[in-house]
Design a protein around this motif. Structure first.
Motif, PDB file in Angstrom:
ATOM      1  N   ASN A 113       0.817  -1.206   0.000  1.00 45.11           N
ATOM      2  CA  ASN A 113       0.000   0.000   0.000  1.00 45.11           C
ATOM      3  C   ASN A 113       0.854   1.260   0.000  1.00 45.11           C
ATOM      4  OD1 ASN A 113      -2.486  -1.311  -0.061  1.00 45.11           O
ATOM      5  ND2 ASN A 113      -2.596  -1.489   2.164  1.00 45.11           N
ATOM      6  N   LEU A 114       1.923   1.256   0.783  1.00 47.34           N
ATOM      7  CA  LEU A 114       2.818   2.418   0.813  1.00 47.34           C
ATOM      8  C   LEU A 114       3.475   2.635  -0.547  1.00 47.34           C
ATOM      9  CD1 LEU A 114       4.495   1.898   4.310  1.00 47.34           C
ATOM     10  CD2 LEU A 114       3.117   3.871   3.628  1.00 47.34           C
ATOM     11  N   MET A 115       3.935   1.558  -1.183  1.00 40.83           N
ATOM     12  CA  MET A 115       4.586   1.701  -2.483  1.00 40.83           C
ATOM     13  C   MET A 115       3.602   2.134  -3.568  1.00 40.83           C
ATOM     14  SD  MET A 115       7.494  -1.301  -2.619  1.00 40.83           S
ATOM     15  CE  MET A 115       6.345  -2.659  -2.449  1.00 40.83           C
ATOM     16  N   TYR A 133       4.977   6.422  19.768  1.00 38.57           N
ATOM     17  CA  TYR A 133       4.012   7.433  19.328  1.00 38.57           C
ATOM     18  C   TYR A 133       3.296   6.912  18.086  1.00 38.57           C
ATOM     19  CZ  TYR A 133       7.506   8.633  15.775  1.00 38.57           C
ATOM     20  OH  TYR A 133       8.387   8.580  14.731  1.00 38.57           O
ATOM     21  N   ASN A 134       2.133   7.477  17.800  1.00 35.30           N
ATOM     22  CA  ASN A 134       1.340   7.083  16.630  1.00 35.30           C
ATOM     23  C   ASN A 134       1.486   8.113  15.532  1.00 35.30           C
ATOM     24  OD1 ASN A 134       0.211   4.747  17.894  1.00 35.30           O
ATOM     25  ND2 ASN A 134      -1.184   6.089  19.026  1.00 35.30           N
ATOM     26  N   ALA A 135       1.486   7.634  14.302  1.00 36.35           N
ATOM     27  CA  ALA A 135       1.630   8.548  13.176  1.00 36.35           C
ATOM     28  C   ALA A 135       1.131   7.889  11.900  1.00 36.35           C
ATOM     29  CB  ALA A 135       3.090   8.970  13.004  1.00 36.35           C
ATOM     30  N   TRP A 136       0.611   8.732  11.014  1.00 36.58           N
ATOM     31  CA  TRP A 136       0.364   8.303   9.637  1.00 36.58           C
ATOM     32  C   TRP A 136       1.681   8.474   8.882  1.00 36.58           C
ATOM     33  CZ3 TRP A 136      -4.150   6.333   7.621  1.00 36.58           C
ATOM     34  CH2 TRP A 136      -5.285   6.413   8.434  1.00 36.58           C
ATOM     35  N   ILE A 137       2.020   7.515   8.030  1.00 43.29           N
ATOM     36  CA  ILE A 137       3.269   7.618   7.274  1.00 43.29           C
ATOM     37  C   ILE A 137       2.992   7.387   5.790  1.00 43.29           C
ATOM     38  CG2 ILE A 137       4.825   6.969   9.139  1.00 43.29           C
ATOM     39  CD1 ILE A 137       4.837   4.131   8.049  1.00 43.29           C
ATOM     40  N   LYS A 169      15.489  10.579  -0.666  1.00 40.63           N
ATOM     41  CA  LYS A 169      16.053   9.266  -0.364  1.00 40.63           C
ATOM     42  C   LYS A 169      17.083   9.366   0.758  1.00 40.63           C
ATOM     43  CE  LYS A 169      15.514   6.880  -4.811  1.00 40.63           C
ATOM     44  NZ  LYS A 169      16.210   6.097  -5.869  1.00 40.63           N
ATOM     45  N   THR A 170      17.308   8.231   1.420  1.00 39.47           N
ATOM     46  CA  THR A 170      18.352   8.153   2.436  1.00 39.47           C
ATOM     47  C   THR A 170      19.685   7.874   1.753  1.00 39.47           C
ATOM     48  OG1 THR A 170      18.016   5.770   2.734  1.00 39.47           O
ATOM     49  CG2 THR A 170      16.697   7.244   4.102  1.00 39.47           C
ATOM     50  N   GLU A 171      20.755   7.809   2.539  1.00 38.77           N
ATOM     51  CA  GLU A 171      22.086   7.588   1.972  1.00 38.77           C
ATOM     52  C   GLU A 171      22.210   6.225   1.284  1.00 38.77           C
ATOM     53  OE1 GLU A 171      24.930   8.148   5.055  1.00 38.77           O
ATOM     54  OE2 GLU A 171      24.612  10.324   5.194  1.00 38.77           O
ATOM     55  N   ASN A 172      21.442   5.245   1.746  1.00 35.02           N
ATOM     56  CA  ASN A 172      21.530   3.905   1.141  1.00 35.02           C
ATOM     57  C   ASN A 172      20.576   3.723  -0.040  1.00 35.02           C
ATOM     58  OD1 ASN A 172      19.046   3.719   2.361  1.00 35.02           O
ATOM     59  ND2 ASN A 172      19.609   2.106   3.804  1.00 35.02           N
ATOM     60  N   LEU A 200      10.598   7.854   4.808  1.00 35.53           N
ATOM     61  CA  LEU A 200       9.217   7.772   5.246  1.00 35.53           C
ATOM     62  C   LEU A 200       8.839   9.086   5.912  1.00 35.53           C
ATOM     63  CD1 LEU A 200       9.080   4.163   6.762  1.00 35.53           C
ATOM     64  CD2 LEU A 200       8.384   4.907   4.486  1.00 35.53           C
ATOM     65  N   ARG A 201       7.745   9.693   5.456  1.00 35.24           N
ATOM     66  CA  ARG A 201       7.309  10.970   6.010  1.00 35.24           C
ATOM     67  C   ARG A 201       6.178  10.729   7.000  1.00 35.24           C
ATOM     68  NH1 ARG A 201       4.395  15.916   2.655  1.00 35.24           N
ATOM     69  NH2 ARG A 201       4.118  17.333   4.436  1.00 35.24           N
ATOM     70  N   PRO A 202       6.377  11.107   8.281  1.00 37.40           N
ATOM     71  CA  PRO A 202       5.340  10.872   9.292  1.00 37.40           C
ATOM     72  C   PRO A 202       4.431  12.091   9.481  1.00 37.40           C
ATOM     73  CG  PRO A 202       7.377  11.460  10.374  1.00 37.40           C
ATOM     74  CD  PRO A 202       7.643  11.535   8.889  1.00 37.40           C
ATOM     75  N   PHE A 203       3.180  11.814   9.836  1.00 39.05           N
ATOM     76  CA  PHE A 203       2.232  12.845  10.235  1.00 39.05           C
ATOM     77  C   PHE A 203       1.751  12.448  11.628  1.00 39.05           C
ATOM     78  CE2 PHE A 203       2.137  12.595   5.646  1.00 39.05           C
ATOM     79  CZ  PHE A 203       2.239  13.926   5.249  1.00 39.05           C
ATOM     80  N   THR A 204       2.311  13.068  12.649  1.00 38.78           N
ATOM     81  CA  THR A 204       2.033  12.691  14.035  1.00 38.78           C
ATOM     82  C   THR A 204       0.687  13.246  14.482  1.00 38.78           C
ATOM     83  OG1 THR A 204       3.186  14.642  14.883  1.00 38.78           O
ATOM     84  CG2 THR A 204       4.505  12.649  14.516  1.00 38.78           C
ATOM     85  N   ASP A 205       0.343  12.980  15.754  1.00 37.09           N
ATOM     86  CA  ASP A 205      -0.934  13.456  16.287  1.00 37.09           C
ATOM     87  C   ASP A 205      -1.035  14.974  16.221  1.00 37.09           C
ATOM     88  OD1 ASP A 205      -1.738  10.882  16.794  1.00 37.09           O
ATOM     89  OD2 ASP A 205      -1.146  10.898  18.910  1.00 37.09           O
ATOM     90  N   GLY A 206       0.111  15.635  16.283  1.00 42.40           N
ATOM     91  CA  GLY A 206       0.103  17.100  16.199  1.00 42.40           C
ATOM     92  C   GLY A 206      -0.394  17.619  14.861  1.00 42.40           C
ATOM     93  N   TRP A 207      -0.325  16.776  13.845  1.00 44.39           N
ATOM     94  CA  TRP A 207      -0.831  17.148  12.513  1.00 44.39           C
ATOM     95  C   TRP A 207      -2.362  17.193  12.520  1.00 44.39           C
ATOM     96  CZ3 TRP A 207       1.260  19.246   8.357  1.00 44.39           C
ATOM     97  CH2 TRP A 207       0.660  19.091   7.108  1.00 44.39           C
TER      98      TRP A 207
END
Length: 406
Positions: free
Chosen positions: A250-252, A269-273, A280-283, A288-295
């Motif tokens: 689903n993420l891909m 903590y809970n988050a939508w990602i 991209k990361t170094e590898n 992954l971009r998180p959307f925490t409860d504060g969002w």
């Protein structure tokens, strides 16, 4: 006499044609081997031939099968005392593997039962002992205890890893290969498997690695790739849990997943990602971009406005919410102008909304599928807003007229 041998004459009648030293040697060896559990007639014939042969050969091996194992009994001829058993070479075939065995050298005090028990355990448990270093009885028993302990640990480790595969949505496809690799004692290994979702195939490579003490294996990450798209991503597991196989798909596919995460301090903590396909990361892995409860993203706000058929049935709303949290494209039936319409819902935390599409994949407006009472309120609000707008316009018009008459 004190030095008289305790030998039943009937047991040595057939040795009358050889000297007494050979008769004694044969009797002592036969008794020793019988005490160890070696009592095959073939062995006794071989033993008799070895003892009575007038040869200068100092070393002699006798081969025999017993207790499901192959044994090579090694004898050495000592001056003035005849042949002595000095080593036992035992081996056992590994089931399903041609020309492949486990083996171990034993000292002359190790019985057949102990040797075969150790070999059978060695078939299932990683054995780090040098097989060419002969074990005596005490060492063999201690090693059997160790192998039994490791066997239990291996079984527990295997059971845990198999349950982990089930929890992560990989099923039981690789259970047999997983067991074989654990028994092999490899430092690390990978397993390949595949799943199909919505007629799309996803290939997975699961990575396993032994711990520092080589006592337990851990499933730390897996690679996933969409077969029909140029999309690959590595997903890391934390303490045996993380993104499931379906959630990875689903993420891909570009959808969001709601998960419990853990920061560097170990705080949960809970988050939508979502997968951030722009970074991209170094590898080479996508971030992954998180959307925490504060969002403050709550898809139920939109869900509760929709006129979904059957949503008030017991458990229906919870089932829908859990499906969205897993990143699914969830199908519902909603009412539009008195007609039932099939819709597909997706969570969209980045834009603070729920994506609505029809069976063709065309975007739909939430306003068209609202509950009747909300539509009525909306029309009332629109009328009030229009009335206020008209009143404001008239007020502005009167002001302009007053200025013109001055």
């Amino acid at each position: 006499m004190d030095d008289e041998l305790n030998i039943d004459p009937r047991e040595t009648d057939y040795l009358d044609h050889i000297d007494m030293y050979q008769a004694i040697n044969f009797y002592e060896l036969r008794t020793q081997l019988a005490d160890l559990g070696f009592n095959e007639d073939l062995l006794l014939n071989e033993l008799r031939s070895m003892v009575t042969a007038n040869t200068e050969k100092l070393l002699h091996d006798i081969y025999i099968q017993q207790g499901g194992a192959d044994f090579a009994l090694s004898f050495k001829k000592e001056k003035n005392s005849g042949y002595q058993l000095y080593c036992i070479d035992a081996s056992m075939d590994i089931p399903g593997k041609v020309n492949n065995q486990v083996m171990q050298y034993f000292q002359p005090d190790v019985p057949v039962s102990t040797a075969t028990e150790l070999l059978r355990l060695s078939l299932f448990v990683r054995n780090d002992h040098d097989p060419f270093m002969p074990l005596n009885l005490q060492e063999s028993q201690a090693y059997i205890h160790l192998l039994k302990t490791n066997h239990v640990m291996n079984d527990q480790n295997l059971s845990y890893l198999q349950k982990q595969l089930l929890n992560l949505g990989f099923g039981e496809k690789v259970n047999d290969e997983l067991e074989k690799n654990i028994k092999s004692g490899k430092k690390e290994f990978t397993l390949a498997t595949e799943q199909e979702y919505n007629k799309q195939s996803v290939d997975y490579t699961l990575h396993y690695k032994a711990g520092d003490q080589n006592d337990m294996y851990f499933f730390n990450k897996y690679d996933a790739s969409l077969r029909d798209k140029d999309m690959q991503q590595t997903f890391y597991l934390n303490k045996g849990s993380g993104i499931t196989a379906k959630e990875a798909y689903n993420l891909m596919e570009g959808r969001a997943v709601h998960k419990q995460l853990e920061n560097l301090e170990g705080e949960k903590y809970n988050a939508w990602i979502i997968i951030d396909k722009e970074n991209k990361t170094e590898n080479g892995n996508f971030k992954l971009r998180p959307f925490t409860d504060g969002w403050n993203y709550k898809p139920e706000r939109a869900i509760d406005k929709l006129d979904i058929v059957g949503i008030n049935e017991e458990g229906a709303r919870d089932k829908l919410m859990k499906s969205l949290e897993k990143g699914n494209r969830h199908q519902v039936t909603a009412m539009k102008d008195g007609k039932e319409v099939k819709l597909y819902l997706e969570a969209n935390p980045a834009e603070h909304r729920v994506n609505l599409t029809n069976w063709k994949g065309e975007a739909q407006q939430l306003e068209h599928y609202k509950k009747p009472e909300l539509k009525a309120e909306n029309k009332k609000d629109q009328k009030q807003a229009q009335a206020q707008e008209d009143a404001q316009a008239k007020k502005q018009s009167r002001k302009r007229g007053a200025k013109m008459s001055v």
